[in-house]
Design an enzyme around this catalytic site. Structure first.
Site, PDB file in Angstrom:
ATOM      1  N   PRO A 159       0.821  -1.213   0.000  1.00  0.00           N
ATOM      2  CG  PRO A 159      -0.558  -1.448   1.850  1.00  0.00           C
ATOM      3  CD  PRO A 159       0.658  -2.005   1.210  1.00  0.00           C
ATOM      4  CG  HIS A 195     -25.356   9.723  15.395  1.00  0.00           C
ATOM      5  ND1 HIS A 195     -26.228   9.315  14.412  1.00  0.00           N
ATOM      6  CD2 HIS A 195     -24.148   9.218  15.054  1.00  0.00           C
ATOM      7  CE1 HIS A 195     -25.567   8.595  13.525  1.00  0.00           C
ATOM      8  NE2 HIS A 195     -24.291   8.526  13.885  1.00  0.00           N
ATOM      9  CD  GLU A 196     -20.737  10.727  16.776  1.00  0.00           C
ATOM     10  OE1 GLU A 196     -20.146   9.639  16.936  1.00  0.00           O
ATOM     11  OE2 GLU A 196     -21.054  11.158  15.644  1.00  0.00           O
TER      12      GLU A 196
HETATM   13  P1  ATP Z   1       4.148   4.982  -2.661  1.00  0.00           P
HETATM   14  O1  ATP Z   1       3.720   3.609  -3.011  1.00  0.00           O
HETATM   15  O2  ATP Z   1       2.990   5.893  -2.451  1.00  0.00           O
HETATM   16  O3  ATP Z   1       5.197   5.541  -3.541  1.00  0.00           O
HETATM   17  P2  ATP Z   1       6.117   4.214  -0.748  1.00  0.00           P
HETATM   18  O4  ATP Z   1       5.796   2.877  -0.198  1.00  0.00           O
HETATM   19  O5  ATP Z   1       7.132   4.283  -1.801  1.00  0.00           O
HETATM   20  O6  ATP Z   1       4.785   4.915  -1.198  1.00  0.00           O
HETATM   21  P3  ATP Z   1       7.829   5.871   0.754  1.00  0.00           P
HETATM   22  O7  ATP Z   1       7.962   6.982  -0.217  1.00  0.00           O
HETATM   23  O8  ATP Z   1       8.942   4.915   0.820  1.00  0.00           O
HETATM   24  O9  ATP Z   1       6.484   5.138   0.475  1.00  0.00           O
HETATM   25  O10 ATP Z   1       7.547   6.414   2.199  1.00  0.00           O
HETATM   26  C1  ATP Z   1       7.170   7.743   2.444  1.00  0.00           C
HETATM   27  C2  ATP Z   1       7.762   8.220   3.740  1.00  0.00           C
HETATM   28  O11 ATP Z   1       7.212   7.504   4.838  1.00  0.00           O
HETATM   29  C3  ATP Z   1       9.248   8.006   3.853  1.00  0.00           C
HETATM   30  O12 ATP Z   1       9.946   9.076   3.339  1.00  0.00           O
HETATM   31  C4  ATP Z   1       9.469   7.872   5.345  1.00  0.00           C
HETATM   32  O13 ATP Z   1       9.611   9.129   5.943  1.00  0.00           O
HETATM   33  C5  ATP Z   1       8.179   7.278   5.835  1.00  0.00           C
HETATM   34  N1  ATP Z   1       8.285   5.821   6.034  1.00  0.00           N
HETATM   35  C6  ATP Z   1       7.561   4.874   5.408  1.00  0.00           C
HETATM   36  N2  ATP Z   1       7.882   3.645   5.852  1.00  0.00           N
HETATM   37  C7  ATP Z   1       8.849   3.802   6.759  1.00  0.00           C
HETATM   38  C8  ATP Z   1       9.605   2.905   7.572  1.00  0.00           C
HETATM   39  N3  ATP Z   1       9.419   1.585   7.517  1.00  0.00           N
HETATM   40  N4  ATP Z   1      10.526   3.436   8.391  1.00  0.00           N
HETATM   41  C9  ATP Z   1      10.714   4.753   8.463  1.00  0.00           C
HETATM   42  N5  ATP Z   1      10.045   5.653   7.738  1.00  0.00           N
HETATM   43  C10 ATP Z   1       9.107   5.200   6.893  1.00  0.00           C
END
Ligand code: ATP
Length: 638
Positions: free
Chosen positions: A224, A446-447
């Protein structure tokens, strides 16, 4: 090729036009003025006048006049005197009618006869160059656009027109680029190990090939959005110590046919020259989508050519040695199966949303640069953020720091983080939204209805807080902390549906009327019920079957994969499930009407209430799960 020569040509054409339009076939007469000419005419020195292009006059003197000293300098010096004698003087006269009138006047005064003739001179070169001008301009503009396109964002393209087919990959530079290491990637244990192994393959290939194994050609990171796929690739770039080419799937795409394929060829050529090396293609679905079976329009041909070239480069006759392709996507389901087969992307690495333990590690990474309170409980933060991706957590940390700064604090504390989570999940708080007291009362009940029902049901997610402060597009919200389950049982789904219907049920029980406020609850419940019946096979009447197609390429197209009778049965089942849970919620609330009212009153007074307030009214929840991190981990391990 140096593009400046093109500008040179354009400028030269302009200059030539200017020069030649003056008239190549022009006579060599001495420049004079109309007044001087009129004097010569009066004196009887003029033999004839020639009007050229209605603009200029050529003056020819009589033989006697030519001998006079004042006219000596004007003696013609014609290139071809015998063919066309050159005039003695020339000048521009301005208005032709006035000029002719003046001549006629002088001729009458002096009683002389000087013939006036008209002549049109064609400037062959000037005309030729003028015809050429539009073409030169069009070519110039075209070249300018091409240069802009080929230089736009491309590392290797370097602003040159013929580089359009060159790959736009950026070569990671250890010295100038910021280095990411595996330490910056929290959690993702399995995925990290796999990519680390890829780096190892390149560094010590003999270790693997000596036993007869082959080095994998590629690895596909799937997961994701925001789960750290690009981050993992960056860590590989920082640690691999081999040339690392990175680019995005859309970098292959251009408006010209054949460019994509040529860029793929060029990319692999560069990578092979520098082998061992790694190529990283982010968002590969831009080119790797399944090729269409019946593509009548032909519009996708260019993308398909690019994909075909990629398939050949990865596993074709000209197989690459020691070039590993890493790619990332969050749409593995749409990728072409030929791309996914072993021999191309041998490995598929799933990068999932982090669980509670991984979230804690990700928090630790992103809390490193923050000034936070000593007592900040990271376990608590990890527990409060189920379903958050790494990118969301990075965002929470940043947002918390901004909130703390806005409040003028010296360090970021727990409340700032909670506010940041609320802000990210619910949107911006809208304190000024105009709500009538009646509406506010309806929202509170509601909540409170949600809160009461979920408190009473064993499998409903435990409640964190209830608020009637409008946020984003909602007027109020009940926040739960869902359990992170891998398998969900029907009773759990039904309890959750019942809790979701608790809001509308409370409105019915208290006011005996319902409202539009339950839209999002109904949407959620309907989807869940439909999934129970048509996807998970959890309905007795419809049976143990599913109409879900994981390949995403349903052979039924737009038609339903079931008969009309089954369609009716499905609809009936969905509505029965929902109705049953609604009646269940109503029963529960009727039996606890006083507690529901008490809770709603507290909510109206405080606007935000937490689990403790509920405990005061309802007593401790019977089905509460363990709270501490160590216990959660222990439970998970068991
Ligand atoms: P997309 O599929 O949307 O391109 P992605 O999986 O490539 O997303 P990234 O660009 O690698 O996502 O992650 C975005 C940011 O989230 C990173 O720059 C980092 O700051 C943070 N992040 C995501 N996963 C981690 C992790 N496992 N450890 C540390 N930081 C994380």
């Amino acid at each position: 090729m140096n593009p400046y020569w093109i500008y040179g040509i354009i400028i030269a054409v302009f200059i030539s036009i200017q020069l030649f339009s003056g008239g190549f076939g022009d006579s060599t007469g001495t420049e004079t003025t109309p007044n001087e000419f009129f004097t010569y005419l009066r004196q009887g020195d003029v033999k004839k006048v020639e009007i050229v292009n209605n603009r200029e006059a050529n003056v020819y003197l009589t033989d006697e006049a030519e001998e006079q000293t004042i006219h000596k300098k004007s003696k013609p010096n014609s290139i071809l005197p015998s063919v066309s004698p050159a005039p003695n003087y020339k000048f521009e006269f301005g208005d032709l009618t006035l000029f002719q009138e003046e001549i006629a006047k002088i001729k009458a005064e002096q009683n002389i006869d000087v013939p006036v003739s008209f002549k049109t001179e064609h400037n062959v070169w000037g005309d030729f160059l003028l015809t050429l001008l539009p073409f030169v301009l069009i070519i110039g503009v075209w070249i300018f656009i091409m240069r802009r396109m080929s230089s736009g964002g491309g590392g290797g393209a370097g602003g040159q027109i013929f580089n359009i087919g060159k790959s736009k990959a950026k070569l990671f530079d250890e010295k100038s680029d910021t280095k990411t290491s595996f330490k910056d990637v929290a959690g993702l244990e399995g995925a990290k190990e796999e990519v680390q192994e890829i780096v190892d393959f390149l560094k010590f290939p003999e270790k693997y090939t000596s036993l007869g194994g082959k080095i994998p050609k590629g690895a596909l990171l799937v997961g994701p959005p925001g789960t750290g796929k690009t981050l993992l690739a960056k860590a590989v770039a920082g640690e691999a110590k081999v040339p690392f080419f990175s680019l995005s799937g859309s970098d292959f795409v251009e408006m010209f046919v054949g460019v994509g394929a040529s860029r793929v060829r060029d990319l692999f050529k560069q990578a092979k020259e520098k082998s061992p090396s790694i190529i990283f293609i982010d968002e590969i679905d831009a080119i790797g989508r399944a090729r269409g079976k019946n593509n009548f329009s032909g519009s996708n041909d260019e993308r398909e050519n690019t994909l075909n070239q990629l398939l050949t480069e990865m596993d074709g006759f000209g197989t690459n040695t020691n070039v590993i392709v890493l790619a990332a996507t969050n749409r593995a389901d749409v990728l072409d199966s030929a791309l996914m087969r072993a021999g191309r992307f041998d490995r598929q690495i799933y990068v999932d949303l982090p669980d509670v333990r991984e979230r804690k590690e990700i928090f630790e990474v992103h809390l490193r640069p923050l000034k936070k309170e000593e007592t900040l409980d990271i376990d608590f933060l990890a527990k409060q953020t189920p379903g958050f991706s790494g990118a969301d957590i990075a965002n929470v940390c940043n947002e918390a720091a901004l909130i703390a700064a806005r409040k003028g604090k010296k360090a970021v504390n727990k409340q700032d983080f909670l506010d940041a989570v609320d802000r990210i999940v619910g949107g911006l708080e809208k304190k000024n939204k105009i709500i009538t007291p009646d509406e506010k009362r309806a929202v509170a009940f509601h909540e409170a209805g949600h809160a009461t029902v979920s408190w009473m049901l064993e499998h409903a997610a435990p409640l964190v807080k209830v608020t009637i402060v409008p946020r984003g597009r909602s007027l109020g919200a009940a926040w739960y902390l869902p359990e992170e389950r891998l398998i969900v049982r029907p009773e759990q789904m039904l309890d959750e549906m019942c809790a979701a219907l608790g809001g509308r049920a409370a409105e019915k029980v208290i006011f005996d009327e319902i409202s539009t406020g339950a839209l999002s609850d109904l949407e959620k419940v309907t989807k869940q019920a439909r999934a129970m019946v048509t996807v998970y096979g959890l309905s007795e009447k419809v049976g143990n079957l599913t109409y879900y197609d994981s390949s995403g390429q349903s052979e039924y197209g737009f038609t339903k994969p079931y008969s009309e009778q089954t369609a009716e049965l499905i609809d009936k089942e969905i509505s029965d499930i929902i109705e049953k849970q609604y009646q269940r919620a109503i029963e529960l609330l009727k039996n606890n009407k006083d507690k529901l009212t008490e809770l709603a009153e507290v909510l109206l007074e405080k606007e935000v209430i937490f689990k403790d307030n509920l405990e005061k009214i309802f007593g401790k929840r019977a089905f509460e799960k363990s709270e501490s991190m160590s216990e959660i981990i222990k439970e998970e391990e068991e």
